[in-house]
Design a protein around this motif. Structure first.
Motif, PDB file in Angstrom:
ATOM      1  N   GLY A 199       0.957  -1.151   0.117  1.00  0.00           N
ATOM      2  CA  GLY A 199      -0.133  -0.013   0.103  1.00  0.00           C
ATOM      3  C   GLY A 199       0.855   1.195  -0.200  1.00  0.00           C
ATOM      4  N   VAL A 200       0.334   2.548  -0.109  1.00  0.00           N
ATOM      5  CA  VAL A 200       0.965   3.825  -0.197  1.00  0.00           C
ATOM      6  C   VAL A 200       0.476   4.549   1.101  1.00  0.00           C
ATOM      7  CG1 VAL A 200       0.977   3.648  -2.617  1.00  0.00           C
ATOM      8  CG2 VAL A 200      -0.991   4.744  -1.678  1.00  0.00           C
ATOM      9  N   LYS A 201       1.219   5.702   1.374  1.00  0.00           N
ATOM     10  CA  LYS A 201       1.197   6.440   2.683  1.00  0.00           C
ATOM     11  C   LYS A 201      -0.420   6.962   2.583  1.00  0.00           C
ATOM     12  CE  LYS A 201       5.897   7.949   2.939  1.00  0.00           C
ATOM     13  NZ  LYS A 201       6.719   9.058   2.401  1.00  0.00           N
ATOM     14  N   ARG A 202      -1.102   7.057   3.542  1.00  0.00           N
ATOM     15  CA  ARG A 202      -2.288   7.916   3.788  1.00  0.00           C
ATOM     16  C   ARG A 202      -3.436   7.265   2.915  1.00  0.00           C
ATOM     17  NH1 ARG A 202      -3.940  12.941   5.072  1.00  0.00           N
ATOM     18  NH2 ARG A 202      -5.384  11.444   6.336  1.00  0.00           N
ATOM     19  N   ARG A 203      -3.313   5.947   2.488  1.00  0.00           N
ATOM     20  CA  ARG A 203      -4.286   5.244   1.788  1.00  0.00           C
ATOM     21  C   ARG A 203      -4.645   4.103   2.767  1.00  0.00           C
ATOM     22  NH1 ARG A 203      -3.038   9.243  -0.453  1.00  0.00           N
ATOM     23  NH2 ARG A 203      -4.016  10.023  -2.521  1.00  0.00           N
ATOM     24  N   PHE A 204      -5.809   4.004   3.379  1.00  0.00           N
ATOM     25  CA  PHE A 204      -6.097   2.894   4.181  1.00  0.00           C
ATOM     26  C   PHE A 204      -4.718   2.149   4.920  1.00  0.00           C
ATOM     27  CE2 PHE A 204      -8.357  -1.251   4.752  1.00  0.00           C
ATOM     28  CZ  PHE A 204      -9.683  -0.742   4.880  1.00  0.00           C
ATOM     29  N   THR A 205      -4.255   3.113   5.749  1.00  0.00           N
ATOM     30  CA  THR A 205      -3.298   2.754   6.611  1.00  0.00           C
ATOM     31  C   THR A 205      -3.867   2.473   7.834  1.00  0.00           C
ATOM     32  OG1 THR A 205      -1.650   4.443   5.509  1.00  0.00           O
ATOM     33  CG2 THR A 205      -1.049   3.470   7.474  1.00  0.00           C
ATOM     34  N   GLU A 206      -3.483   1.259   8.402  1.00  0.00           N
ATOM     35  CA  GLU A 206      -4.312   0.868   9.677  1.00  0.00           C
ATOM     36  C   GLU A 206      -3.327   0.508  10.643  1.00  0.00           C
ATOM     37  OE1 GLU A 206      -6.261  -2.905   9.390  1.00  0.00           O
ATOM     38  OE2 GLU A 206      -5.689  -2.991   7.189  1.00  0.00           O
ATOM     39  N   LYS A 207      -3.694   0.573  12.063  1.00  0.00           N
ATOM     40  CA  LYS A 207      -3.340   0.242  13.124  1.00  0.00           C
ATOM     41  C   LYS A 207      -4.121  -0.072  14.232  1.00  0.00           C
ATOM     42  CE  LYS A 207      -1.410   4.503  13.749  1.00  0.00           C
ATOM     43  NZ  LYS A 207      -0.771   5.740  14.224  1.00  0.00           N
ATOM     44  N   LYS A 208      -3.744  -0.974  15.223  1.00  0.00           N
ATOM     45  CA  LYS A 208      -4.747  -1.387  16.418  1.00  0.00           C
ATOM     46  C   LYS A 208      -4.172  -0.573  17.664  1.00  0.00           C
ATOM     47  CE  LYS A 208      -7.475  -5.687  17.155  1.00  0.00           C
ATOM     48  NZ  LYS A 208      -7.893  -5.328  18.746  1.00  0.00           N
ATOM     49  N   VAL A 209      -5.142   0.060  18.212  1.00  0.00           N
ATOM     50  CA  VAL A 209      -5.050   0.760  19.566  1.00  0.00           C
ATOM     51  C   VAL A 209      -6.076   0.192  20.476  1.00  0.00           C
ATOM     52  CG1 VAL A 209      -4.598   2.906  20.663  1.00  0.00           C
ATOM     53  CG2 VAL A 209      -3.963   2.833  18.404  1.00  0.00           C
ATOM     54  N   ALA A 210      -5.576  -0.224  21.653  1.00  0.00           N
ATOM     55  CA  ALA A 210      -6.583  -0.961  22.660  1.00  0.00           C
ATOM     56  C   ALA A 210      -7.439  -2.070  21.818  1.00  0.00           C
ATOM     57  CB  ALA A 210      -7.320   0.245  23.190  1.00  0.00           C
ATOM     58  N   ASP A 211      -8.575  -1.915  21.817  1.00  0.00           N
ATOM     59  CA  ASP A 211      -9.381  -2.515  21.428  1.00  0.00           C
ATOM     60  C   ASP A 211     -10.226  -2.485  19.737  1.00  0.00           C
ATOM     61  OD1 ASP A 211     -11.358  -0.941  22.169  1.00  0.00           O
ATOM     62  OD2 ASP A 211     -12.618  -2.393  22.971  1.00  0.00           O
ATOM     63  N   MET A 212      -9.593  -1.189  19.400  1.00  0.00           N
ATOM     64  CA  MET A 212     -10.105  -0.478  18.233  1.00  0.00           C
ATOM     65  C   MET A 212      -9.030  -0.618  16.980  1.00  0.00           C
ATOM     66  SD  MET A 212     -13.186   0.602  19.193  1.00  0.00           S
ATOM     67  CE  MET A 212     -13.430   1.853  17.909  1.00  0.00           C
ATOM     68  N   VAL A 213      -9.600  -0.548  15.670  1.00  0.00           N
ATOM     69  CA  VAL A 213      -8.944  -0.598  14.420  1.00  0.00           C
ATOM     70  C   VAL A 213      -9.016   0.797  14.019  1.00  0.00           C
ATOM     71  CG1 VAL A 213      -8.596  -1.445  12.359  1.00  0.00           C
ATOM     72  CG2 VAL A 213      -9.242  -3.144  13.872  1.00  0.00           C
ATOM     73  N   ILE A 214      -7.950   1.332  13.773  1.00  0.00           N
ATOM     74  CA  ILE A 214      -7.733   2.773  13.282  1.00  0.00           C
ATOM     75  C   ILE A 214      -7.394   2.783  11.984  1.00  0.00           C
ATOM     76  CG2 ILE A 214      -7.117   5.183  13.654  1.00  0.00           C
ATOM     77  CD1 ILE A 214      -6.897   4.420  16.746  1.00  0.00           C
ATOM     78  N   ILE A 215      -8.074   3.511  10.889  1.00  0.00           N
ATOM     79  CA  ILE A 215      -7.749   3.540   9.530  1.00  0.00           C
ATOM     80  C   ILE A 215      -7.507   4.770   9.164  1.00  0.00           C
ATOM     81  CG2 ILE A 215      -8.256   2.995   7.178  1.00  0.00           C
ATOM     82  CD1 ILE A 215      -9.809   0.352   8.248  1.00  0.00           C
ATOM     83  N   ASP A 216      -6.425   5.333   8.566  1.00  0.00           N
ATOM     84  CA  ASP A 216      -6.182   6.621   8.062  1.00  0.00           C
ATOM     85  C   ASP A 216      -6.181   6.815   6.462  1.00  0.00           C
ATOM     86  OD1 ASP A 216      -5.098   9.396   7.960  1.00  0.00           O
ATOM     87  OD2 ASP A 216      -3.032   8.515   7.695  1.00  0.00           O
TER      88      ASP A 216
END
Length: 443
Positions: free
Chosen positions: A297-314
């Protein structure tokens, strides 16, 4: 490129400019530039390459320099004015790009949406096969010695891409965007026709786009898509939580089965465009499939991470079509989770022009939050607010404040997508800090 020339970039932190600076640096040219002091995500790559970034100052301009002018800067900018006084060569960003790509087999990627993702995917695939230089709109650029291919993202805004005369052009779609410049869809199509006529070998265009079907050009067009009427088409598409698998045909000829670790129908289409280019350049199925499988993938296109119990997508999505595609991709990867969209409208003119379309796309999420509209250099205010958009959204639409992200704490084991082209990431950061703090306290 002239090796004894110093290339000075005015606005070096711009996404395209930073990529181009890295390419010239990789080619062995002396490169430096100037920009605002505020930190930007493109800065790290420049610093890692040892490229000096200065504050704007007329004294930066010295004899023997060639000045590259960022698209946002006019003759009144202090360094541009000094360079003109000294009679130094001044090139626009697109003019300099054309100088670089003229030395290779060049592929331009144009479209209202999807061009960064497609450029990144094409650059990745071709780099695995032959020496390839590339220029991607997320600030990524690489210059390779004696490249066979050059892949460039081609921006339609203010007709910047009409400086390009590529061998091939991929056109992902034509849509009305940038209402501060284009007068309407016919004006946008006219710009794409100019690029089409300047393309030397052929064009690969998405077959479902009626504006692309109406292109008037003498350059051959190969359409790709999901229908038998498209020359290159995908069949038997299987979308899972791991990615997508599909069969590819050129008319009746079976070209093979391909698997991509990417989500959303738009990524199947982007991959088809890449497969079509590779086919024309006689690159074999096995090589293409191997490279497609390893794309991250490329920067700032569907970039994801997990924090606590949540999935965060940028995601950089800032147009209704992009928002729809991003939510579609999230649903494929996380079919059992609630999807919460946090959207920062970008520019007042775009928000006014596409208000109803924004509401329709955002309502595809389970819950929607908005931030205030992010303006631009040219547009500081307008006759619309985020509240106006919020009133049209049925799945929520209330405003989030940077100092109070607590409404998002109501969700657990779900997905939050932060979307926008402004400074939406500061809201994401505030939410991540809040989640992390609560998580620590609960443990």
């Amino acid at each position: 490129m002239e090796m004894d020339t110093t290339y000075f970039f005015v606005g070096i932190k711009g996404t395209g400019m930073s990529s181009l600076a890295l390419i010239l640096h990789d080619k062995g040219c002396k490169v430096l530039g100037s920009d605002i002091d505020k930190y930007t995500f493109t800065q790290r790559g420049l610093e890692q390459a040892g490229i000096e970034i200065r504050s704007f100052d007329a004294a930066n301009i010295q004899p023997g320099m060639t000045v590259i002018r960022g698209n946002a800067f006019g003759d009144d900018q202090c360094e541009i004015a000094r360079a003109q006084e000294m009679g130094l060569p001044i090139k626009t960003y697109p003019e300099m790009v054309q100088d670089v790509i003229a030395e290779t087999t060049s592929i331009a990627v144009a479209g209202a949406h999807g061009k960064t993702s497609t450029t990144g995917l094409l650059a990745h695939v071709l780099s695995g096969v032959s020496p390839t230089s590339y220029l991607i709109g997320d600030g990524t650029g690489k210059g390779t010695p004696d490249p066979r291919f050059f892949v460039v993202e081609a921006d339609e805004y203010r007709r910047h891409f009409v400086a390009y005369h590529p061998d091939y052009t991929i056109m992902t779609n034509i849509d009305f965007d940038h209402p501060d410049y284009f007068t309407g869809i016919a004006d946008v199509r006219d710009a794409f026709e100019t690029l089409a006529n300047q393309t030397k070998k052929c064009i690969f265009a998405w077959g479902d786009d009626q504006n692309l079907r109406q292109l008037k050009t003498t350059t051959p067009i190969h359409y790709y898509g999901l229908n038998d009427t498209d020359e290159f088409h995908a069949k038997n598409i299987k979308r899972t939580v791991k990615g997508s698998t599909f069969d590819v045909y050129r008319e009746d000829e079976f070209l093979g089965t391909y698997t991509i670790p990417l989500f959303g129908e738009h990524n199947v289409l982007n991959s088809l465009a890449v497969i079509a280019v590779a086919y024309m350049e006689k690159i074999g199925h096995d090589e293409i499939e191997k490279e497609l499988m390893t794309f991250k993938g490329v920067k700032r296109r569907f970039t994801e991470k997990k924090v606590a119990d949540m999935v965060i997508i940028d995601d950089y999505a800032h147009h209704p079509a992009e928002i729809k595609a991003t939510i579609d991709a999230a649903r494929q990867q996380y079919p059992d989770k609630k999807i919460i969209a946090v959207f920062q409208p970008h520019t007042f003119s775009r928000t006014i022009a596409l208000l109803d379309d924004f509401a329709t796309s955002l309502n595809l999420a389970d819950q929607v939050y908005l931030t205030e509209i992010f303006g631009s250099i040219r547009e500081k205010s307008g006759d619309v607010s985020a509240v106006d958009l919020g009133k049209k959204i049925t799945k929520g639409g209330s405003l989030l404040q940077l100092d109070n992200m607590s409404p998002l704490l109501d969700y657990h084991n779900d997905v939050v997508i932060f979307m926008g082209a402004g400074d939406i990431q500061k809201y994401e950061l505030a939410y991540e800090k809040l989640l992390s703090t609560l998580s620590l306290n609960n443990n």
